[in-house]
Enzyme design. Structure first.
Site, PDB file in Angstrom:
ATOM      1  N   LYS A 171      -8.175 -31.973 -11.251  1.00  0.00           N
ATOM      2  CA  LYS A 171      -8.794 -30.702 -11.627  1.00  0.00           C
ATOM      3  C   LYS A 171      -9.976 -30.994 -12.537  1.00  0.00           C
ATOM      4  O   LYS A 171      -9.828 -31.589 -13.604  1.00  0.00           O
ATOM      5  CB  LYS A 171      -7.789 -29.791 -12.339  1.00  0.00           C
ATOM      6  CG  LYS A 171      -8.379 -28.434 -12.741  1.00  0.00           C
ATOM      7  CD  LYS A 171      -7.346 -27.562 -13.412  1.00  0.00           C
ATOM      8  CE  LYS A 171      -7.915 -26.207 -13.803  1.00  0.00           C
ATOM      9  NZ  LYS A 171      -6.907 -25.345 -14.456  1.00  0.00           N
ATOM     10  N   LYS A 184      -9.208 -29.523  -7.262  1.00  0.00           N
ATOM     11  CA  LYS A 184      -9.795 -28.249  -7.649  1.00  0.00           C
ATOM     12  C   LYS A 184     -11.070 -28.530  -8.446  1.00  0.00           C
ATOM     13  O   LYS A 184     -11.035 -29.351  -9.361  1.00  0.00           O
ATOM     14  CB  LYS A 184      -8.793 -27.452  -8.495  1.00  0.00           C
ATOM     15  CG  LYS A 184      -9.280 -26.067  -8.919  1.00  0.00           C
ATOM     16  CD  LYS A 184      -8.241 -25.355  -9.780  1.00  0.00           C
ATOM     17  CE  LYS A 184      -8.736 -23.969 -10.176  1.00  0.00           C
ATOM     18  NZ  LYS A 184      -7.786 -23.271 -11.049  1.00  0.00           N
TER      19      LYS A 184
END
Length: 329
Positions: A196, A254
């Site tokens: 992420k 992400k």
């Protein structure tokens, strides 16, 4: 060689194009993010995410039934917590009667076979808008991981199929997996946000949950000390392999479109399913450009989703999931 080999023969019409198509989008590919608020009969459009809503529990019940009819089989739950319940330790996060815990039960009661995934991070519960406990101007890693494990256990007790830690604390997957095992929740899965990035694409999401970092002295102004540097590639592999070693069942990259090289690297390296989050900023840009008439909304979302899957995603968390399945059907 030309003219014996003419590649355009396989592009002559839609029938042949569909027969040789390498990447196919289906309802099975999607995880549907859902935003949940307190109240009754609430369906509140998010200003920075046109066409996407926050739902009260009674309307979440209706929404998941509609999703199931469309063939969408998994939801990822996020809650907007009232300010009076926020603190630095995130105690509300593992309240057995908290909004998240009630939301899990609501979804499971409405559609028992729906796969329910839950966001595990402290930012919706933090008075400072960070994913962890703050002390002396820093986000505490180990203290936060212990809280995240308790939070995950409370979600498992409520009936969650998967917990989805999105915080990027070191070692939190091991803490969560260990506690779930110790408490007998052997079948509760972990979908880890393994790679992420500290991205600029998260703004509309933070608006949706009122979870942006606060501007205050001795509070980190951003999440760069724990989320990944967008410049780094090899680090994503290290992070992902560590999470798998610690017990992650699914790993996530992400955001989506700007990180497709990372998706392919991870897919080529690991032997667990890889998920991708097409984030709020990606959603908002398409909506804004299509409203201006600059892009074909439907064509662009299908192209982007196809690109994400082609890069190696086994599943995609997307705000366009409902739109996409209606288009492909």
């Amino acid at each position: 060689m030309y003219p014996l080999r003419r590649n355009r023969r396989l592009r002559t019409n839609e029938a042949i194009r569909s027969m040789v198509r390498e990447t196919i989008i289906s309802p099975n590919d999607f995880i549907v993010p859902l935003f949940i608020v307190e109240g009754k009969n609430v369906k509140d459009e998010i200003a920075s995410m046109p066409g996407y809503f926050r739902y009260s529990l009674d309307n979440i019940e209706k929404e998941v039934k509609e999703l199931w009819k469309l063939g969408l089989k998994s939801v990822l739950l996020f809650v907007k917590v009232s300010e009076d319940l926020k603190d630095n330790a995130g105690k509300e996060a593992f309240n057995p009667e908290g909004l998240m815990q009630r939301a899990v039960k609501t979804v499971k009661n409405a559609v028992p076979d729906m796969i329910v995934m839950t966001d595990v991070a402290l930012d919706p519960y933090s008075q400072f808008g960070h994913d962890g406990i703050i002390a002396n101007g820093k986000v505490l890693n180990d203290d936060t991981s212990a809280i995240l494990a308790e939070m995950s256990l409370s979600h498992a007790k409520a009936g969650a199929d998967f917990v989805a830690p999105s915080d990027m604390m070191d070692g939190r997957i091991f803490e969560i997996r260990s506690l779930l095992e110790d408490e007998g929740y052997h079948d509760t899965g972990i979908m880890s946000y393994s790679a992420k990035y500290a991205s600029a694409f998260y703004g509309p999401f933070r608006d949706a949950l009122d979870s942006a970092p606060v501007e205050a002295q001795n509070i980190p102004k951003d999440k760069k000390t724990y989320q990944m540097d967008p410049s780094n590639r090899d680090e994503a592999i290290r992070e992902t392999l560590m999470d798998i070693d610690e017990g992650a069942d699914i790993v996530m990259v992400k955001p989506g479109l700007c990180y497709l090289d990372i998706v392919r690297d991870i897919k080529n390296t690991v032997n667990v399913p890889v998920s991708v989050y097409q984030v709020s900023g990606e959603y908002a840009m398409i909506k804004a450009a299509s409203e201006k008439g600059w892009l074909d909304h439907d064509a662009v979302i299908l192209e982007q989703l196809t690109a994400i899957k082609r890069a190696g995603a086994d599943m995609i968390a997307s705000y366009f999931a409902k739109d996409a399945v209606k288009l492909i059907s």
